[in-house]
Design an enzyme around this catalytic site. Structure first.
Site, mmCIF file in Angstrom:
data_model
loop_
_atom_site.group_PDB
_atom_site.id
_atom_site.type_symbol
_atom_site.label_atom_id
_atom_site.label_comp_id
_atom_site.label_asym_id
_atom_site.label_seq_id
_atom_site.Cartn_x
_atom_site.Cartn_y
_atom_site.Cartn_z
ATOM 1 N N HIS A 1 8.956 -4.708 -1.515
ATOM 2 C CA HIS A 1 8.465 -3.640 -0.657
ATOM 3 C C HIS A 1 7.583 -2.698 -1.453
ATOM 4 C CE1 HIS A 1 8.379 -0.363 2.256
ATOM 5 N NE2 HIS A 1 8.708 -1.286 3.139
ATOM 6 N N ASP B 1 13.342 -7.233 6.846
ATOM 7 C CA ASP B 1 13.111 -8.484 7.568
ATOM 8 C C ASP B 1 14.013 -9.629 7.133
ATOM 9 O OD1 ASP B 1 11.075 -7.517 9.236
ATOM 10 O OD2 ASP B 1 9.640 -7.616 7.597
HETATM 11 N N1 CMC Z 1 8.099 -12.923 -3.822
HETATM 12 C C1 CMC Z 1 7.640 -13.134 -5.090
HETATM 13 N N2 CMC Z 1 6.980 -12.194 -5.789
HETATM 14 C C2 CMC Z 1 6.768 -10.998 -5.200
HETATM 15 C C3 CMC Z 1 7.215 -10.728 -3.902
HETATM 16 C C4 CMC Z 1 7.922 -11.752 -3.217
HETATM 17 N N3 CMC Z 1 8.379 -11.532 -1.977
HETATM 18 N N4 CMC Z 1 6.875 -9.463 -3.560
HETATM 19 C C5 CMC Z 1 6.224 -8.968 -4.621
HETATM 20 N N5 CMC Z 1 6.150 -9.886 -5.613
HETATM 21 C C6 CMC Z 1 5.572 -9.709 -6.959
HETATM 22 C C7 CMC Z 1 4.057 -9.770 -6.927
HETATM 23 O O1 CMC Z 1 3.580 -11.076 -7.109
HETATM 24 C C8 CMC Z 1 3.703 -8.842 -8.069
HETATM 25 O O2 CMC Z 1 3.920 -9.549 -9.270
HETATM 26 P P1 CMC Z 1 2.991 -9.242 -10.582
HETATM 27 O O3 CMC Z 1 3.276 -7.820 -10.941
HETATM 28 O O4 CMC Z 1 3.449 -10.240 -11.575
HETATM 29 O O5 CMC Z 1 1.580 -9.458 -10.126
HETATM 30 C C9 CMC Z 1 4.777 -7.753 -7.985
HETATM 31 O O6 CMC Z 1 5.906 -8.388 -7.381
HETATM 32 C C10 CMC Z 1 4.360 -6.534 -7.165
HETATM 33 O O7 CMC Z 1 3.980 -6.982 -5.876
HETATM 34 P P2 CMC Z 1 2.746 -6.410 -5.063
HETATM 35 O O8 CMC Z 1 2.169 -7.516 -4.224
HETATM 36 O O9 CMC Z 1 1.821 -5.690 -5.977
HETATM 37 O O10 CMC Z 1 3.475 -5.350 -4.142
HETATM 38 P P3 CMC Z 1 2.918 -4.705 -2.836
HETATM 39 O O11 CMC Z 1 3.530 -3.376 -2.746
HETATM 40 O O12 CMC Z 1 1.432 -4.783 -2.762
HETATM 41 O O13 CMC Z 1 3.476 -5.688 -1.668
HETATM 42 C C11 CMC Z 1 4.907 -6.647 -0.061
HETATM 43 C C12 CMC Z 1 4.619 -5.428 -0.935
HETATM 44 C C13 CMC Z 1 5.997 -6.310 0.933
HETATM 45 C C14 CMC Z 1 3.639 -7.008 0.754
HETATM 46 C C15 CMC Z 1 5.332 -7.833 -0.965
HETATM 47 O O14 CMC Z 1 6.528 -7.508 -1.637
HETATM 48 C C16 CMC Z 1 5.507 -9.136 -0.193
HETATM 49 O O15 CMC Z 1 4.513 -9.861 0.009
HETATM 50 N N6 CMC Z 1 6.747 -9.482 0.301
HETATM 51 C C17 CMC Z 1 6.968 -10.641 1.101
HETATM 52 C C18 CMC Z 1 6.591 -10.352 2.559
HETATM 53 C C19 CMC Z 1 7.621 -9.431 3.228
HETATM 54 O O16 CMC Z 1 8.818 -9.646 3.147
HETATM 55 N N7 CMC Z 1 7.085 -8.435 3.957
HETATM 56 C C20 CMC Z 1 7.931 -7.487 4.699
HETATM 57 C C21 CMC Z 1 7.871 -6.092 4.120
HETATM 58 S S1 CMC Z 1 9.146 -5.003 4.738
HETATM 59 C C22 CMC Z 1 8.829 -4.766 6.398
HETATM 60 C C23 CMC Z 1 7.487 -4.248 6.754
HETATM 61 O O17 CMC Z 1 6.842 -3.513 6.013
HETATM 62 O O18 CMC Z 1 7.082 -4.565 7.841
#
Ligand code: CMC
Length: 432
Positions: free
Chosen positions: A310, A367
């Site tokens: 998140h 989720d």
């Molecule tokens: N699985 C594997 N690696 C992950 C995941 C995951 N679910 N989420 C984040 N990471 C890694 C990402 O690759 C990055 O690694 P590095 O630092 O080595 O590059 C690090 O963690 C930070 O991630 P980010 O993409 O910079 O974080 P963000 O704040 O931009 O993204 C997120 C947040 C929710 C989009 C992301 O965690 C994600 O894609 N999660 C899976 C989809 C999900 O479950 N979404 C629902 C969110 S909660 C409900 C809502 O908001 O609606």
């Protein structure tokens, strides 16, 4: 609105130019640097892809402390609200700013009931979508269509805006249920005056002349709580979209319709559908959880563990805790066993013990367990995000209304750093 206090100033040094920026603090201690005059004074803009550090507004609605795993609506902890209130009370709280008295709640419920039907001509629309349309596409289109059947009433009259808000809150739920019934070829079930908000929805979804007791009271109670945990989440992607669209002067229905589209994406609300698809995939391939975790960690693969991570929470999402407990309760109420829950719990346990997830602060988000709970209620997988939208609606409305009243409010219009070609001349088509 806005109890943001000026607490001093900070100087930014750019070459030999010093710019004094006011510093502000919110009621929970979050501090911000006001760079409103930056471009005018220095010619520079800020560069912050994904708005990682950008506060787009001040807000009285929702507070999150991602490090401590706190979520509060108007000062109340989400678990307190889920434990002690019905969804309708929380919707009232978000939209009106305080919890309703018993009399206000009764009047509000009555009003929601009165406006729960949709114009019969709108029912015709459902017949013209292709059979396999995604319910989020239908929901978004139907939400904006409401504006032609029930034009937005004058914003300057509180009662008129209340009426528009009530219509939307009440009718979106009816639209979702009608669209489901249409998709399975069943006759529509109309809302019933003697049923409350959540039970009315389950009744419209599942009542059938040939099925006895299609839902139970544990499901009604769980639905209330699930909608409560979805109800708002401050400046997330869809709420920011609702505010941005509304900031152009577009009406509430149009803004909400845009919010529904933003929510649909798999990185936002659409993740609940993808969690189940991921769990089903693991089950179909013999339950190899380690393989999925390795795939999620592999930077060459675009795959991510759905329902994990998140932007704001770097500890356990408080909503995921509630959803996990609800999932177990609903499964127990049906006397069934869901092997997908076992897979989900094992996946959670293994991911939380893995250094990759620990170092990055990746925990289950809202989720991860909500989809499993909806599935136990009989809600089809492609409707999970619709459920999220029904829950999030009061939050979007509260954010929209706050944006409208904000004296600092302006059209949302970020800037960019242009990286395309420099000025050039068109070469006539026969010479290109
Ligand atoms: N699985 C594997 N690696 C992950 C995941 C995951 N679910 N989420 C984040 N990471 C890694 C990402 O690759 C990055 O690694 P590095 O630092 O080595 O590059 C690090 O963690 C930070 O991630 P980010 O993409 O910079 O974080 P963000 O704040 O931009 O993204 C997120 C947040 C929710 C989009 C992301 O965690 C994600 O894609 N999660 C899976 C989809 C999900 O479950 N979404 C629902 C969110 S909660 C409900 C809502 O908001 O609606």
């Amino acid at each position: 609105m806005s109890k943001m206090e000026k607490i001093g100033r900070a100087d930014i040094q750019i070459g030999d130019q010093t710019m004094a920026c006011p510093l502000y603090e919110g009621t929970e201690g979050e501090k911000a640097l006001d760079i409103g005059a930056l471009r005018k004074e220095t010619g520079l803009i800020t560069y912050d892809p994904g708005f990682m550090n950008t506060g787009s507004c001040s807000s009285d609605v929702t507070f999150i402390d991602g490090e401590k795993g706190i979520l509060r609506y108007r000062g109340y902890d989400v678990d307190d609200l889920a434990e002690n209130c019905e969804f309708v009370e929380v919707a009232y709280l978000l939209i009106h700013g305080s919890l309703p008295t018993a009399e206000q709640k009764a009047r509000y419920s009555d009003l929601l009931n009165k406006h729960s039907m949709i114009h019969e001509d709108m029912r015709e629309f459902f017949s013209h979508y292709p059979e396999h349309s995604h319910p989020m596409a239908v929901l978004s289109a139907m939400a904006v269509s409401l504006s032609s059947f029930y034009p937005e009433l004058g914003e300057n009259h509180k009662e008129d805006l209340d009426m528009t808000v009530t219509r939307l809150l009440s009718k979106l739920r009816t639209i979702a249920a009608f669209s489901y019934k249409k998709s399975i070829g069943d006759p529509a079930v109309y809302p019933q005056h003697d049923l409350k908000y959540c039970e009315n929805f389950l009744n419209m979804m599942f009542n059938s002349p040939v099925i006895e007791n299609p839902y139970n009271q544990t499901m009604v109670s769980a639905l209330n709580k699930l909608l409560i945990i979805h109800a708002d989440h401050e400046q997330n992607c869809s709420a920011s979209v609702v505010r941005a669209v509304g900031s152009s002067g577009a009406n509430l229905y149009a803004s909400i319709s845009a919010g529904i589209c933003a929510l649909w994406g798999p990185l936002h609300g659409g993740a609940n559908q993808h969690v189940i698809e991921m769990l089903e995939g693991i089950q179909a391939e013999g339950g190899d959880i380690d393989k999925v975790i390795e795939k999620a960690k592999n930077k060459r693969s675009p795959f991510r563990l759905m329902g994990f991570g998140h932007r704001v929470y770097k500890s356990y999402d408080p909503r995921a805790k509630i959803a996990k407990a609800l999932c177990k309760e609903v499964i127990a109420s049906t006397n069934k066993h869901d092997p997908l829950l076992d897979i989900a719990m094992e996946l959670e346990e293994k991911a939380l013990a893995d250094p990759y997830f620990i170092e990055r602060g990746l925990y289950p988000n809202v989720d991860f367990y909500t989809g499993l709970t909806y599935r136990e209620m009989g809600i089809p997988t492609n409707m999970f995000t619709v459920m999220f939208a029904i829950g999030r609606l009061p939050g979007w409305i509260a954010q929209f209304m706050e944006m409208k009243k904000d004296p600092q409010g302006r059209i949302a219009r970020p800037r960019q750093i242009y990286t395309g070609p420099n000025a050039r001349k068109v070469i006539p088509i026969d010479k290109r």
